[in-house]
Design an enzyme around this catalytic site. Structure first.
Site, PDB file in Angstrom:
ATOM      1  N   GLU A 156       0.830  -1.199   0.000  1.00  0.00           N
ATOM      2  CA  GLU A 156       0.000   0.000   0.000  1.00  0.00           C
ATOM      3  C   GLU A 156       0.874   1.262   0.000  1.00  0.00           C
ATOM      4  O   GLU A 156       1.826   1.383   0.771  1.00  0.00           O
ATOM      5  CB  GLU A 156      -0.975   0.002   1.176  1.00  0.00           C
ATOM      6  CG  GLU A 156      -0.384  -0.195   2.547  1.00  0.00           C
ATOM      7  CD  GLU A 156      -1.446  -0.323   3.629  1.00  0.00           C
ATOM      8  OE1 GLU A 156      -2.588  -0.684   3.320  1.00  0.00           O
ATOM      9  OE2 GLU A 156      -1.098  -0.065   4.804  1.00  0.00           O
ATOM     10  N   CYS A 157       0.563   2.171  -0.877  1.00  0.00           N
ATOM     11  CA  CYS A 157       1.201   3.479  -1.014  1.00  0.00           C
ATOM     12  C   CYS A 157       2.719   3.331  -1.122  1.00  0.00           C
ATOM     13  O   CYS A 157       3.227   2.872  -2.132  1.00  0.00           O
ATOM     14  CB  CYS A 157       0.789   4.384   0.148  1.00  0.00           C
ATOM     15  SG  CYS A 157       0.987   6.147  -0.233  1.00  0.00           S
TER      16      CYS A 157
END
Length: 442
Positions: free
Chosen positions: A330-331
């Site tokens: 994530e990210c």
């Protein structure tokens, strides 16, 4: 998460620390107040409203206990009530740091305070005003309205300045003040600098705590919190399904992969997962016993050269992916897996290359706000916050949905066992959907 909630006994006061806007010094004041009270021997619990990683790390350093998110949309009202009741039963005071301004967002910090009858401490930057501070605080109190516990005047210039402020408040108590600070908590593009990166962080927090001037006895102005017996009896959370029993999840954890909700860790453990940690920045390979990998967000853009040269890490993540084992990124975790990353100094670094395309850092905020993801197990909630853009020819598998307008949010990429997105998921909002990230896809 799961566990029996205390249902009898007294509950500590709970107070919301909010302000008219960002930049007033909420986090500094909350951290200083928490450390001040802790140094007096008080048991202090702190929560952070909204989706945030860095502020809770700083606040946890200040109070000495984990700082969890508390947000009506992200968690839901019953979960917020349970967390507050448990904290209030185990401490002497509970502080909730708000997000942005008191009435900003839907739901806002004021909505959270009013949902539980929590009084508000208004932090006001007094550096450019005096008597006008009274008008600001009256507006904050009456617009909603909210229950106003009092004011914390920040960045006060002198005793005379403080007296002018106090004279303008009328019936609203001036609870505390802090002078203008010569030393402040350092910041970068996503917020405060991580506590582990700040030299002598505890000395700085103690110095800020020593500057807190309590104008009135905070304990006599704040009443114990109250929870109805029938509410508490309904709050004991059910045991989570053991969907990750006997699974070992390897989590990247260092300065490049630091944005990890404590509640996400607890959720995985309560579903049966065993967790092991490793550091890509230290060029550590994925632990051999791992069944799945979790790459949380962080600051890989500040460590492009190190990640580029971390051959053991790169070889292990490529082999893990080639074996089609689950990888959840994530990210910042996703940033580490692309072909190339152009950092804030315009240098370009080749990275793991599991996803084709290029990440480019930019000075302008690319996305911010609460979002959700539709899954076969229902809605999974979370947020996004990034200053980069991803240029790729790889097809988008799905999109998240923005909470504020229900429009298209972040792209979701799936490749063999890899799930990658800018979206930060809050696992307790849907544990079953979250478990699927770490299980082989049939």
């Amino acid at each position: 998460m799961a566990g029996k909630l205390v249902s009898t006994g007294s509950f500590a006061p709970i107070v919301m620390v909010s302000a008219i806007a960002s930049g007033q010094g909420k986090t500094t004041v909350t951290a200083a107040l928490a450390r001040h009270l802790r140094n007096q021997g008080k048991r202090v619990r702190v929560f952070k409203t909204g989706a945030d990683f860095i502020d809770p790390m700083v606040l946890a350093q200040a109070c000495g206990t984990p700082v969890l998110s508390l947000d009506l949309w992200l968690l839901g009202l019953p979960a917020c009530r349970r967390l507050l009741a448990q904290a209030a039963a185990e401490s002497d005071i509970v502080l909730i740091e708000g997000v942005m301004g008191l009435y900003d967002g839907t739901p806002s910090s004021a909505d959270l305070a009013n949902a539980f009858g929590v009084p508000v401490m208004a932090v006001v930057d007094a550096s450019s005003m005096a008597q006008t501070l009274g008008a600001v605080v009256l507006g904050l109190r009456d617009y909603g309205p909210v229950k106003m516990a009092g004011v914390i005047a920040n960045r006060v210039a002198s005793a005379g300045h403080l007296q002018m402020i106090q004279s303008a408040l009328g019936e609203i108590p001036l609870l505390a003040s802090l002078p203008r600070q010569e030393k402040v908590l350092p910041e970068r593009h996503l917020g405060l600098v991580l506590p582990d990166e700040v030299a002598n962080i505890d000395e700085l927090l103690d110095e800020l705590a020593a500057q807190v001037q309590l104008q009135e006895d905070i304990w006599t102005n704040l009443l114990p919190s109250h929870f109805k017996e029938e509410e508490l009896q309904a709050l004991n959370s059910p045991e989570l399904p053991r969907l990750l029993e006997h699974k070992v999840i390897a989590i990247a954890r260092d300065a490049a992969f630091a944005f990890l909700y404590p509640a996400n860790v607890t959720c995985l453990q309560e579903m049966g997962a065993s967790l092991v940690y490793f550091s890509p920045l230290a060029d550590e390979a994925i632990p051999e016993q791992a069944d799945a990998v979790y790459l949380p967000g962080g600051y890989p853009e500040l460590h492009g050269k190190i990640l580029n040269e971390a051959q053991r890490w790169t070889t292990s993540i490529r082999a893990f992916h080639a074996a089609q084992k689950p990888i959840y990124a994530e990210c910042g975790g996703m940033l580490s897996l692309v072909e190339s990353l152009s950092d804030t100094t315009d240098q370009t670094w080749a990275l793991a290359g599991l996803l084709p395309g290029k990440i480019t850092m930019q000075k302008r905020l690319a996305a911010l706000g609460m979002q959700s993801m539709n899954t076969p197990s229902g809605e999974l909630r979370g947020h996004t916050f990034h200053y980069s853009k991803f240029e790729t020819s790889f097809p988008v598998a799905d999109w998240t949905i923005r909470q504020r307008d229900q429009q298209q949010g972040e792209a979701i990429y799936r490749k063999q066992g890899l799930h990658a997105s800018y979206f930060h998921a809050y696992f307790p909002s849907n544990p079953v959907a979250s478990a699927a990230f770490f299980l082989p896809q049939l």
